[in-house]
Each structure stands twice: as structure tokens, then as C-alpha cells.
Design a protein around this motif. Structure first.
Motif, PDB file in Angstrom:
ATOM      1  N   SER A   1     -66.572  38.174 -17.373  1.00 46.28           N
ATOM      2  CA  SER A   1     -66.536  37.900 -16.105  1.00 46.28           C
ATOM      3  C   SER A   1     -66.187  39.340 -15.926  1.00 46.28           C
ATOM      4  O   SER A   1     -65.104  40.113 -16.641  1.00 46.28           O
ATOM      5  CB  SER A   1     -66.213  37.657 -14.764  1.00 46.28           C
ATOM      6  N   ALA A   2     -66.292  40.820 -15.127  1.00 46.03           N
ATOM      7  CA  ALA A   2     -65.300  41.594 -15.133  1.00 46.03           C
ATOM      8  C   ALA A   2     -65.489  42.169 -13.130  1.00 46.03           C
ATOM      9  O   ALA A   2     -66.347  41.813 -12.158  1.00 46.03           O
ATOM     10  CB  ALA A   2     -66.115  43.179 -15.738  1.00 46.03           C
ATOM     11  N   ILE A   3     -64.313  43.168 -12.861  1.00 47.54           N
ATOM     12  CA  ILE A   3     -64.941  43.751 -11.735  1.00 47.54           C
ATOM     13  C   ILE A   3     -63.637  44.977 -11.689  1.00 47.54           C
ATOM     14  O   ILE A   3     -63.008  45.355 -12.490  1.00 47.54           O
ATOM     15  CB  ILE A   3     -63.146  42.457 -11.021  1.00 47.54           C
ATOM     16  N   GLN A   4     -63.588  46.110 -10.789  1.00 49.49           N
ATOM     17  CA  GLN A   4     -62.697  47.195 -10.551  1.00 49.49           C
ATOM     18  C   GLN A   4     -61.896  47.010  -9.566  1.00 49.49           C
ATOM     19  O   GLN A   4     -62.001  46.106  -8.484  1.00 49.49           O
ATOM     20  CB  GLN A   4     -64.183  47.959 -10.164  1.00 49.49           C
ATOM     21  N   VAL A   5     -60.611  46.487 -10.010  1.00 48.68           N
ATOM     22  CA  VAL A   5     -59.270  46.581  -9.065  1.00 48.68           C
ATOM     23  C   VAL A   5     -58.672  48.045  -9.156  1.00 48.68           C
ATOM     24  O   VAL A   5     -58.042  48.474  -9.642  1.00 48.68           O
ATOM     25  CB  VAL A   5     -58.187  44.975  -9.471  1.00 48.68           C
ATOM     26  N   GLU A   6     -58.463  48.340  -7.755  1.00 49.04           N
ATOM     27  CA  GLU A   6     -58.004  49.470  -7.419  1.00 49.04           C
ATOM     28  C   GLU A   6     -58.256  50.484  -8.243  1.00 49.04           C
ATOM     29  O   GLU A   6     -57.007  51.231  -8.722  1.00 49.04           O
ATOM     30  CB  GLU A   6     -56.728  49.337  -7.686  1.00 49.04           C
TER      31      GLU A   6
ATOM     32  N   ARG B   1     -60.154  42.990  -0.506  1.00 51.33           N
ATOM     33  CA  ARG B   1     -61.341  44.090   0.029  1.00 51.33           C
ATOM     34  C   ARG B   1     -61.821  45.107   0.004  1.00 51.33           C
ATOM     35  O   ARG B   1     -62.821  44.829  -1.417  1.00 51.33           O
ATOM     36  CB  ARG B   1     -60.562  44.106   1.885  1.00 51.33           C
ATOM     37  N   ASP B   2     -62.049  45.880   0.278  1.00 55.45           N
ATOM     38  CA  ASP B   2     -62.831  47.322  -0.161  1.00 55.45           C
ATOM     39  C   ASP B   2     -61.806  47.950  -1.790  1.00 55.45           C
ATOM     40  O   ASP B   2     -62.380  48.699  -2.185  1.00 55.45           O
ATOM     41  CB  ASP B   2     -62.097  48.299   1.130  1.00 55.45           C
ATOM     42  N   ASP B   3     -60.239  47.269  -2.169  1.00 49.72           N
ATOM     43  CA  ASP B   3     -59.996  48.157  -3.337  1.00 49.72           C
ATOM     44  C   ASP B   3     -60.855  47.576  -4.740  1.00 49.72           C
ATOM     45  O   ASP B   3     -60.393  47.662  -5.373  1.00 49.72           O
ATOM     46  CB  ASP B   3     -58.503  47.887  -3.307  1.00 49.72           C
ATOM     47  N   CYS B   4     -61.749  46.320  -4.715  1.00 53.81           N
ATOM     48  CA  CYS B   4     -61.875  45.809  -5.399  1.00 53.81           C
ATOM     49  C   CYS B   4     -63.483  45.788  -5.706  1.00 53.81           C
ATOM     50  O   CYS B   4     -64.426  45.249  -4.094  1.00 53.81           O
ATOM     51  CB  CYS B   4     -61.648  44.314  -5.417  1.00 53.81           C
ATOM     52  N   ARG B   5     -64.487  45.906  -6.698  1.00 54.44           N
ATOM     53  CA  ARG B   5     -65.655  45.748  -6.559  1.00 54.44           C
ATOM     54  C   ARG B   5     -66.611  44.892  -7.696  1.00 54.44           C
ATOM     55  O   ARG B   5     -65.473  45.436  -8.777  1.00 54.44           O
ATOM     56  CB  ARG B   5     -65.930  47.363  -6.476  1.00 54.44           C
ATOM     57  N   LEU B   6     -67.017  44.025  -7.330  1.00 57.48           N
ATOM     58  CA  LEU B   6     -68.173  43.018  -8.560  1.00 57.48           C
ATOM     59  C   LEU B   6     -68.229  43.898  -9.175  1.00 57.48           C
ATOM     60  O   LEU B   6     -69.141  45.156  -9.284  1.00 57.48           O
ATOM     61  CB  LEU B   6     -67.990  42.255  -8.148  1.00 57.48           C
ATOM     62  N   ILE B   7     -68.505  44.347 -10.954  1.00 56.67           N
ATOM     63  CA  ILE B   7     -68.762  44.599 -11.957  1.00 56.67           C
ATOM     64  C   ILE B   7     -70.420  43.463 -12.242  1.00 56.67           C
ATOM     65  O   ILE B   7     -71.325  43.501 -12.285  1.00 56.67           O
ATOM     66  CB  ILE B   7     -67.941  45.824 -12.988  1.00 56.67           C
ATOM     67  N   ALA B   8     -69.493  42.356 -12.958  1.00 58.28           N
ATOM     68  CA  ALA B   8     -70.732  41.446 -13.688  1.00 58.28           C
ATOM     69  C   ALA B   8     -69.765  40.026 -13.250  1.00 58.28           C
ATOM     70  O   ALA B   8     -67.739  39.986 -13.510  1.00 58.28           O
ATOM     71  CB  ALA B   8     -71.041  42.058 -15.011  1.00 58.28           C
ATOM     72  N   ASP B   9     -70.543  39.184 -13.438  1.00 57.23           N
ATOM     73  CA  ASP B   9     -70.176  37.314 -13.050  1.00 57.23           C
ATOM     74  C   ASP B   9     -70.671  36.738 -14.466  1.00 57.23           C
ATOM     75  O   ASP B   9     -72.254  37.278 -14.523  1.00 57.23           O
ATOM     76  CB  ASP B   9     -70.097  36.944 -12.156  1.00 57.23           C
ATOM     77  N   ASP B  10     -70.521  36.134 -15.415  1.00 60.25           N
ATOM     78  CA  ASP B  10     -70.713  35.307 -16.712  1.00 60.25           C
ATOM     79  C   ASP B  10     -71.198  36.440 -17.251  1.00 60.25           C
ATOM     80  O   ASP B  10     -71.066  35.648 -18.517  1.00 60.25           O
ATOM     81  CB  ASP B  10     -72.246  34.432 -15.931  1.00 60.25           C
ATOM     82  N   ARG B  11     -71.961  37.381 -17.790  1.00 59.22           N
ATOM     83  CA  ARG B  11     -72.657  37.859 -19.031  1.00 59.22           C
ATOM     84  C   ARG B  11     -71.781  38.997 -18.509  1.00 59.22           C
ATOM     85  O   ARG B  11     -72.326  40.068 -17.204  1.00 59.22           O
ATOM     86  CB  ARG B  11     -74.412  37.134 -19.269  1.00 59.22           C
ATOM     87  N   VAL B  12     -71.245  40.416 -19.369  1.00 58.31           N
ATOM     88  CA  VAL B  12     -71.090  41.601 -19.117  1.00 58.31           C
ATOM     89  C   VAL B  12     -71.813  42.285 -20.529  1.00 58.31           C
ATOM     90  O   VAL B  12     -71.952  42.043 -21.961  1.00 58.31           O
ATOM     91  CB  VAL B  12     -69.909  41.946 -19.579  1.00 58.31           C
TER      92      VAL B  12
END
Length: 153
Positions: A15-20, A46-57
Motif C-alpha cells: 500500500s502507499a500513502i503520501q504523509v505531509e 486528515r488533509d496532510d495525508c492522501r491515499l496513493i494505492a492500497d493492496d497493489r502498487v
């Protein structure tokens, strides 16, 4: 003659996420809590984190940097065990700056060596941290890794 189907990009189970503003790639075995960690970060940030992908990247190296993106069929979707699939705002691509490996506690050093604190993926060297599977404060540790650089030991 029909058109040849376009090959789907290679993906990794992660999984991938953007944090700050920093991309985090979360890896681990099936059921290790990758989606739960990403969900906790989404809720906490909340606003500082955005999903990139879950399960497959989808991972791609470009000019010495590693980028993550979602495979098209899974874009904007995250699995919440016991609830189902949720739709979330997502980024179509982001540079990865930290790799989090979810592992059994006995494989997670309290004070990792410099070699254990880095990993190479697709020819790109990245910061790495190992988190115990099921660690309740895992999201806090990820934020700490982003906000406060570790002191070499």
C-alpha cells in the motif's frame, strides 16, 4: 485484425500513502495490517495525508527516484476489514521517500543498524523502517520517522 491488449503495469503487493508531502510505501504479508496502517494515517493526518494505492502498487524508477501509483482498477479504493471497500480521494502518483515493512516483532530491531535503515528498490536507495505487525501506535511511528530524522547509532 483486433488490437493487441495493452499490458498492465507490474505491481507489488503493498500500500502507499503520501504523509505531509512524503510518499510512504507499506509492505508486508497478506493480513499484516498494511491497509489498517494507511487508514490510521489517513484519519490522523486528515488533509496532510492522501491515499496513493492500497493492496497493489505500481512502482517506477525515474532519474534516481521511486514513484508509486495505483493500478487503474483499484485507484481510490481501500479495504477496511470488517467494513468493506471504501472510496477515498487519491494521488495518481507520488515519490516514495520511506519504506515501512510490517514484520513479526522478533524481526524488528529496537535500534536498527544503518544497513537495516535503508533498502534498495528498483535501483533507488530509500529510508526503511521495520514495524511489528499489529503495532497499535504504528501510525505514530511513521509520523515520527517523517518528522524527526533518526540519530545514527
Amino acid at each position: 485484425m483486433g488490437q493487441t491488449p495493452k499490458a498492465l503495469p507490474a505491481t507489488v503487493h503493498a500500500s502507499a500513502i503520501q504523509v505531509e508531502g512524503r510518499g510512504v510505501l507499506v509492505r508486508g504479508q497478506s493480513g499484516s495490517g498494511k491497509s489498517s496502517l494507511v487508514l490510521a494515517l489517513l484519519i490522523a493526518g486528515r488533509d496532510d495525508c492522501r491515499l496513493i494505492a492500497d493492496d497493489r502498487v505500481v512502482l517506477a524508477a525515474e532519474a534516481g527516484r521511486l514513484f508509486a501509483s495505483p493500478p487503474e482498477p483499484l485507484a481510490g479504493l481501500i479495504e477496511v476489514r470488517g467494513q468493506g471497500i471504501l472510496r477515498q480521494p487519491y494521488l495518481s502518483s507520488a515519490e516514495i521517500g520511506l519504506v515501512v515493512d510490517l514484520q513479526p516483532v522478533e524481526l524488528c530491531s529496537r535500534l536498527p543498524s544503518a544497513a537495516a535503515a535503508e533498502i534498495e528498490i528498483e535501483g533507488v536507495r530509500l529510508r526503511r523502517m521495520a514495524l511489528p505487525i499489529g503495532q497499535a501506535d504504528g501510525w505514530v511511528r511513521v509520523l515520527a520517522a517523517i518528522r524527526f530524522p533518526a540519530v545514527p547509532v
